[in-house]
Scaffold this motif. Sequence first.
Motif, PDB file in Angstrom:
ATOM      1  N   ASP A  74       5.554   8.441   1.141  1.00 13.59           N
ATOM      2  CA  ASP A  74       5.381   8.335   2.595  1.00 13.59           C
ATOM      3  C   ASP A  74       3.964   8.713   3.029  1.00 13.59           C
ATOM      4  O   ASP A  74       3.644   8.711   4.214  1.00 13.59           O
ATOM      5  N   PHE A  75       3.122   9.072   2.053  1.00 14.26           N
ATOM      6  CA  PHE A  75       1.754   9.475   2.371  1.00 14.26           C
ATOM      7  C   PHE A  75       0.771   8.584   1.615  1.00 14.26           C
ATOM      8  O   PHE A  75       0.960   8.323   0.431  1.00 14.26           O
ATOM      9  N   GLU A  76      -0.254   8.110   2.318  1.00  9.35           N
ATOM     10  CA  GLU A  76      -1.308   7.381   1.603  1.00  9.35           C
ATOM     11  C   GLU A  76      -2.666   7.722   2.176  1.00  9.35           C
ATOM     12  O   GLU A  76      -2.819   7.907   3.388  1.00  9.35           O
ATOM     13  N   LEU A  77      -3.647   7.818   1.271  1.00 10.34           N
ATOM     14  CA  LEU A  77      -5.035   8.070   1.675  1.00 10.34           C
ATOM     15  C   LEU A  77      -5.830   6.797   1.414  1.00 10.34           C
ATOM     16  O   LEU A  77      -5.877   6.313   0.283  1.00 10.34           O
ATOM     17  N   PHE A  78      -6.423   6.255   2.464  1.00  8.14           N
ATOM     18  CA  PHE A  78      -7.247   5.040   2.334  1.00  8.14           C
ATOM     19  C   PHE A  78      -8.723   5.417   2.474  1.00  8.14           C
ATOM     20  O   PHE A  78      -9.088   6.123   3.409  1.00  8.14           O
ATOM     21  N   PHE A 110      -0.454   7.903   7.193  1.00  8.51           N
ATOM     22  CA  PHE A 110      -1.595   7.269   6.525  1.00  8.51           C
ATOM     23  C   PHE A 110      -2.880   7.955   6.981  1.00  8.51           C
ATOM     24  O   PHE A 110      -3.117   8.099   8.188  1.00  8.51           O
ATOM     25  N   VAL A 111      -3.704   8.347   6.017  1.00 14.11           N
ATOM     26  CA  VAL A 111      -5.003   8.940   6.336  1.00 14.11           C
ATOM     27  C   VAL A 111      -6.092   7.906   6.051  1.00 14.11           C
ATOM     28  O   VAL A 111      -6.124   7.324   4.965  1.00 14.11           O
ATOM     29  N   ILE A 112      -6.936   7.655   7.021  1.00 16.67           N
ATOM     30  CA  ILE A 112      -8.050   6.711   6.828  1.00 16.67           C
ATOM     31  C   ILE A 112      -9.336   7.524   6.843  1.00 16.67           C
ATOM     32  O   ILE A 112      -9.773   8.001   7.895  1.00 16.67           O
ATOM     33  N   ALA A 113      -9.920   7.715   5.636  1.00 19.87           N
ATOM     34  CA  ALA A 113     -11.117   8.553   5.522  1.00 19.87           C
ATOM     35  C   ALA A 113     -12.350   7.788   5.970  1.00 19.87           C
ATOM     36  O   ALA A 113     -12.434   6.572   5.784  1.00 19.87           O
ATOM     37  N   THR A 136       4.616   5.019  11.800  1.00 16.56           N
ATOM     38  CA  THR A 136       3.567   5.603  10.967  1.00 16.56           C
ATOM     39  C   THR A 136       2.640   6.450  11.831  1.00 16.56           C
ATOM     40  O   THR A 136       2.290   6.047  12.937  1.00 16.56           O
ATOM     41  N   VAL A 137       2.273   7.616  11.317  1.00 14.56           N
ATOM     42  CA  VAL A 137       1.258   8.443  11.977  1.00 14.56           C
ATOM     43  C   VAL A 137      -0.063   8.172  11.263  1.00 14.56           C
ATOM     44  O   VAL A 137      -0.134   8.236  10.037  1.00 14.56           O
ATOM     45  N   PHE A 138      -1.095   7.828  12.022  1.00 16.13           N
ATOM     46  CA  PHE A 138      -2.409   7.551  11.436  1.00 16.13           C
ATOM     47  C   PHE A 138      -3.347   8.719  11.713  1.00 16.13           C
ATOM     48  O   PHE A 138      -3.484   9.147  12.858  1.00 16.13           O
TER      49      PHE A 138
END
Length: 308
Positions: A74-78, A110-113, A136-138
């Motif tokens: 449920d977690f992704e780092l982009f 989702f984390v967008i670095a 989704t929480v961004f």
Amino acid sequence: MRFPSLLGNERLKRLFADMPPEKVGSAIILAGGDGTGKVTAATDLATALLCTGADRPCLTCPSCRRMRAGTNSDFELFGDGADKAPNIDQVREMRSRSFVRSGDAGFKVFVIANADRLNPQSQNALLKVLEEPLNTVFILTCTNTMDLLQTVRSRCTVYNIEPLDEATIVSQLEKAGGYTRQQCRDAAASAQGSLEKARDILQNGQPSYEKIAREFSLSLGSEYAVYKAACAAGALSRDDYMQFCISLCSRLSQLIQQGGDTALLVSLYDYIQNQMNTMAQNPSVSALCGALAAFCGDLYGGNICPKS
Ligand SMILES: [Zn+2]
């Protein structure tokens, strides 16, 4: 909600301490300087949001355990934490992945670095994703929120990640061991609140732009020494000259806080900020440092006398 891995940032921690997860919203920006812990903060926040325990993050529930093992689907780092932003294909990929069913928490994070390094085309693609009613929480991390499209910025709540104080950096460096207290202090003094930068200075020595910025700020009582330091900056590459300006501004604001000659320091600070803005127009580094040396000459020749 807590931030167990994030150092310092007491204000942010207090702000989130009693915040229920549903109040966090679906789009957040964490803004702060390089190496201040934005991705760490984003990961802590994601862990807390997805946690199914009581004291978020509990670090023991199945979701928290999967986060720690790096296997929480449920977690992704982009984009990576260092300096890369996701490209447009990854933004599109993110959209399609947000439709995949989520696990225990019922939503994804989702984390967008480095979102501020996305080009306008990618930011527009991101905007479409932010506008869709997805579960989704961004969390976007960025150094400069002004580099985000206004349309993206306006959909997000912005929180600032603050630079660490020198004492915290010194204690972390000492805990890791391998260097003397003085070496740790010197590295912390040049790191502008970034633990990552302090570690880099310890391992690789101070970069030359940092040495010149230090020399410059220590020379403010002497016209000749300042002129010499400004000339030394002329040998830097464009990127390093920019870093020299950033480091110098940070040193000048420290001197202002310490009660230095405010009129002189503020006009110099403003002048360097202006130079940073004009760098987008591609002037040569030698032209910039020549102008800086001339500006300093005017300062010393004018009515503003520096303290010696
Ligand atoms: Zn948990």
